[in-house]
Design an enzyme around this catalytic site. Structure first.
Site, PDB file in Angstrom:
ATOM      1  N   GLU A 194      -7.220   0.380  -4.490  1.00 33.66           N
ATOM      2  CA  GLU A 194      -7.207   0.275  -3.030  1.00 33.66           C
ATOM      3  C   GLU A 194      -8.527  -0.245  -2.448  1.00 33.66           C
ATOM      4  O   GLU A 194      -8.507  -1.135  -1.593  1.00 33.66           O
ATOM      5  CB  GLU A 194      -6.841   1.634  -2.417  1.00 33.66           C
ATOM      6  CG  GLU A 194      -5.371   1.973  -2.618  1.00 33.66           C
ATOM      7  CD  GLU A 194      -5.050   3.457  -2.450  1.00 33.66           C
ATOM      8  OE1 GLU A 194      -5.950   4.217  -2.033  1.00 33.66           O
ATOM      9  OE2 GLU A 194      -3.915   3.847  -2.742  1.00 33.66           O
ATOM     10  N   ASP A 242     -12.880   5.360   1.544  1.00 31.58           N
ATOM     11  CA  ASP A 242     -11.443   5.411   1.835  1.00 31.58           C
ATOM     12  C   ASP A 242     -10.975   6.856   1.970  1.00 31.58           C
ATOM     13  O   ASP A 242     -10.773   7.547   0.979  1.00 31.58           O
ATOM     14  CB  ASP A 242     -10.686   4.698   0.714  1.00 31.58           C
ATOM     15  CG  ASP A 242      -9.174   4.692   0.940  1.00 31.58           C
ATOM     16  OD1 ASP A 242      -8.690   5.370   1.869  1.00 31.58           O
ATOM     17  OD2 ASP A 242      -8.477   4.005   0.169  1.00 31.58           O
ATOM     18  N   LYS A 287       2.854  11.293  -3.217  1.00 32.46           N
ATOM     19  CA  LYS A 287       1.824  10.632  -4.029  1.00 32.46           C
ATOM     20  C   LYS A 287       0.935  11.655  -4.739  1.00 32.46           C
ATOM     21  O   LYS A 287       0.434  11.395  -5.831  1.00 32.46           O
ATOM     22  CB  LYS A 287       0.979   9.747  -3.121  1.00 32.46           C
ATOM     23  CG  LYS A 287       0.028   8.816  -3.843  1.00 32.46           C
ATOM     24  CD  LYS A 287      -0.551   7.844  -2.847  1.00 32.46           C
ATOM     25  CE  LYS A 287      -1.629   6.971  -3.433  1.00 32.46           C
ATOM     26  NZ  LYS A 287      -2.156   6.046  -2.408  1.00 32.46           N
ATOM     27  N   ASP A 291       0.871  -1.166   0.000  1.00 29.79           N
ATOM     28  CA  ASP A 291       0.000   0.000   0.000  1.00 29.79           C
ATOM     29  C   ASP A 291       0.909   1.215   0.000  1.00 29.79           C
ATOM     30  O   ASP A 291       1.508   1.554   1.019  1.00 29.79           O
ATOM     31  CB  ASP A 291      -0.896  -0.030   1.250  1.00 29.79           C
ATOM     32  CG  ASP A 291      -1.762   1.224   1.368  1.00 29.79           C
ATOM     33  OD1 ASP A 291      -1.703   2.073   0.464  1.00 29.79           O
ATOM     34  OD2 ASP A 291      -2.489   1.340   2.376  1.00 29.79           O
TER      35      ASP A 291
END
Lengths: 183, 625
Positions: free
Chosen positions: B186, B208, B87, B25
């Site tokens: 994800e 999420d 990211k 992850d």
């Protein structure tokens, strides 16, 4: 790397979308059965199943499941399916080039659109929208049934009529979508 | 390039040989690595027992970069050389970065390249290189813990990541020396972790809220098959934004108006985050701000104040949530379970808002920080071939529509949003001028109709079209998206067969040559030998091909090959076997290509027969019971 030069060179695995699913080339498709076949093909041939296979097998799996996805999208919707089927029989539904429609049908469409515009402003809009949607659904179903018959006749005039029905159903789908947006 | 464990020559490669595979992850704030050991999937801790690796890299002059907690410790003192939340920058162009401006305290170099490069003490670094450092640290952790070389990794990405962002993630993995088995969304990974793939059927929402991204996915499950019905999200919304809101509030409370300097900003953010986390259990926490003049402001932050600060941000998550439900044609009450993912979902206020929206309590039993990595590890185990009987299959969709530019600066969509992948679509176009011999194909991603509102992915030219009158050429453009969500585009003039193909590389991404250079640099840096490494990779690839083809021949060789064809394949295999023993990298590569070529027809027949067998099974099923 997978996929680099593989587009364009398509695997000759399915002759057409119906055959890809092992189904007869007819308008009558049981969507539940189609879905079961779709899932089975994906489960067996998805690229994840070929993560450690040889390069040609990985490439084929990618091409095959991409085709299976395209075929499923085409066959599960009656309008898209009918258009595809007419295409196989050499009939172009020509939405982009040919805008002529049956006058009575167009009048009906204009009236539907007026009702929709009115319903949008009305105090009881939900009731009105609901009854409009029902009417559109009925019109759609009626044509769907006619379409089935036309496809069974398998003649040139029947195909011409089928072509008109598909075009009308597309109009109805569009308006049904607009009603949904408002609901 | 596949990196498999190599068995001794002469020994048979057992089909059930256990391969080391991990799930990663790669998060905005923290990253994790997980693996399946003795049938149990769990995240792997470092020597100090910490599972979360802060996604922070600190660059130093003349020394290896620091990654994780060591880097985070230096964030407040040396913010310019300490890269966090990278990211957010993956697959982004310089223009996008300007828009994120105030959230990023870094200095960017203004080179000719459209890709942003961050200035550090160790030189300019691209977001891909920074991410590769994080992946390298996780790879090292996994190989130390598991005691061997990794055969592959499943790396998760937000479902909403576009093609450029996915490609950037894959490039980072390649740079870190990881073999990517699959890029996995994800939320899909989270569903796998909760074992939702074991349920009979149902529709699930995966909410999420991580450090820097928000994703909502609506998944449908039917007999072990996952389908992503819809995804939506906001790739620039998360816990970091909450920290900023709290930090701004503290800054104002301290009576300060001018902008905080970078060092102070980092400290404020760190304190804001700590206060937010403490308020998960406490109703009020003390906070303080060290003013630039050396005086200190002290005060209290109550949960009710926090709620006021973060509610607008939580509300912002509900807009994409509504959109995803609408795309899936569902109402909140149709959702059977809601899975909570991401550290920010620990906030009681977030759970409350989500419960109110869906009218049901969300699932929170698995640590929301670990849940994605655990799901990825489970899939990695399957993809590495450790579970040959597994029935698991994950079907994903394209997050954004893909299309190309047509006359008048408009976009013609070829692959609509939410199409199940892999997918292939073709459309025909024509020339617009008499005698036109070339066609510019401009590939775009996005939902809007104007080219200027969509993201430009690539441009390429189809040349050599024979001169014809306008509208006479028939140019078929084919879009193909693979299981990782990566696009290739091909164009072909139907009359003449003139062809052009590209695997889409975003204009601001890394070119293959750049990656090769970085790989060389990083290997030289790790005092490894490039040619030895290349040879080993090629040998491993050869072993994989030998194993796969021999297994296929054992199963179906008799059935689908005549004597000559079999002899040709055997000869190619023998040649590969010989090349494999030697040390000529190029010769092995060529021998692998020759085997691929020799087995093409065989592969096609096997696949064709399997399809027929699969469909025959369907007809038989009806008579079984």
């Amino acid at each position: 790397m997978t996929g680099q030069a593989s587009v364009g060179v398509q695997a000759d695995l399915g002759k057409n979308y119906f055959e890809l699913f092992g189904l007869p080339v007819t308008f009558d498709v049981d969507v539940a059965d189609l879905t079961a076949r779709y899932r089975d093909l994906q489960r067996r041939f998805h690229p994840d199943r070929f993560a450690s296979a040889s390069e040609p097998e990985r490439r084929l799996s990618l091409q095959l499941t991409a085709q299976v996805n395209a075929a499923f999208q085409t066959l599960k919707d009656p309008v898209v399916r009918a258009r595809y089927l007419l295409g196989l029989q050499g009939v172009d539904t020509g939405e982009d080039t040919d805008t002529s429609m049956d006058t009575a049908f167009l009048m009906e469409q204009m009236e539907l659109r007026e009702s929709l515009a009115e319903a949008r402003e009305a105090a009881d809009r939900h009731v009105r929208l609901e009854s409009l949607r029902q009417r559109v659904d009925e019109e759609f179903e009626a044509r769907s049934a006619q379409l089935r018959t036309r496809f069974m006749e398998n003649s040139e005039p029947a195909r011409r009529q089928a072509r008109n029905l598909v075009r009308e159903m597309q109009f109805l789908q569009k308006i049904a979508h607009e009603i949904e947006e408002l609901e | 390039m596949a990196l498999l464990q190599i068995s001794e020559p002469g020994q048979s490669t057992a089909p059930h040989e256990h391969r080391l595979a991990v799930g990663i992850d790669l998060g905005t704030t923290n990253s994790l690595v997980a693996s399946v050991r003795s049938s149990i999937a769990d995240t792997l801790p470092d020597e100090a027992g910490r599972h979360l690796l802060p996604s922070v890299v600190h660059y130093r002059r003349g020394a290896d970069p620091l990654v994780g907690d060591a880097a985070l410790d230096l964030a407040a003192d040396d913010p310019l050389n300490t890269i966090a939340s990278v990211k957010r920058l993956m697959g982004r162009g310089v223009e996008d970065v300007k828009r994120l401006g105030n959230l990023l305290p870094y200095e960017f170099s203004t080179g000719a390249s459209a890709m942003p490069r961050i200035k550090t003490a160790a030189g300019d670094r691209s977001p891909v290189e920074v991410s590769a450092e994080i992946l390298r640290a996780l790879k090292h952790r996994a190989e130390t813990t598991l005691g061997g070389e990794l055969s592959g990794a499943v790396i998760t990405v937000p479902a909403y990541f576009d093609d450029a962002q996915r490609q950037a993630t894959k490039d980072a993995a390649r740079l870190a020396g990881l073999n990517v088995l699959r890029l996995l969304n994800e939320p899909t990974a989270a569903a796998v972790a909760y074992g939702l793939d074991q349920s009979a059927e149902g529709v699930f929402a995966i909410y999420d809220l991580g450090g820097g991204t928000f994703d909502i996915s609506i998944l449908r499950l039917n007999r072990g098959v996952f389908e992503v019905l819809a995804t939506a999200g906001d790739s620039a919304l998360g816990g970091d934004d909450m920290d900023h809101a709290i930090a701004d509030w503290m800054w104002q409370q301290a009576g300060l108006n001018e902008h905080a300097d970078r060092k102070l900003q980092r400290r404020l953010l760190r304190d804001a985050r700590a206060a937010k986390q403490a308020l998960t259990d406490a109703l009020t926490v003390p906070v303080q701000v060290l003013r630039p003049d050396g005086t200190v402001w002290q005060g209290d932050l109550a949960r009710s104040t926090l709620v006021q600060l973060v509610d607008p941000l939580i509300e912002r998550t509900l807009t994409p949530t509504r959109r995803a439900l609408k795309d899936a044609g569902l109402k909140p009450k149709d959702i059977q379970e809601v899975v909570m993912v991401g550290g920010s979902t620990r906030m009681p206020r977030v759970q409350e808002k989500v419960e109110n929206f869906f009218g049901r309590k969300p699932l929170t039993t698995i640590d929301p920080d670990k849940v994605v990595a655990i799901g990825a590890a489970i899939q990695a185990d399957v993809l590495a071939g450790n579970k040959p009987d597994s029935d698991m299959l994950l079907l994903d969709v394209t997050p954004l529509s893909l299309g190309l530019e047509i006359m008048g600066g408009m976009v013609e969509k070829i692959i609509p949003r939410n199409s199940t992948i892999p997918t292939v679509r073709a459309q025909e176009f024509t020339t617009f001028k008499d005698g036109q011999t070339a066609l510019l194909i401009h590939v775009l991603q996005g939902e809007r109709e104007l080219v200027s509102d969509c993201r430009s992915l690539a441009r390429f030219e189809l040349r050599g079209i024979p001169p014809m009158v306008a509208g006479a050429a028939r140019i078929r453009v084919t879009f193909q998206v693979d299981a990782d969500g990566l696009l290739s585009v091909a164009a072909r003039e139907q009359g003449t067969g003139v062809e052009a193909t590209v695997t889409v590389k975003p204009s601001y991404g890394l070119t293959d040559a750049e990656i090769e250079n970085m790989l060389r640099d990083s290997i030289a840096h790790a005092s490894d030998d490039n040619s030895v490494r290349n040879l080993r990779e090629q040998q491993v690839d050869a072993d994989r091909v030998l194993e796969a083809v021999q297994a296929a021949l054992r199963a179906d060789g008799e059935k689908y090959l005549d004597r000559d064809e079999r002899a040709a394949i055997d000869a190619a295999l023998a040649a590969l076997h010989n090349a494999r023993i030697g040390t000529d990298t190029t010769a092995i590569k060529q021998a692998v290509a020759a085997v691929d070529q020799a087995t093409q027809a065989f592969a096609m027949r096997r696949m064709d027969a399997s399809v027929r067998a699969a469909l025959a099974g369907h007809r038989l099923d009806e008579f079984k019971s």
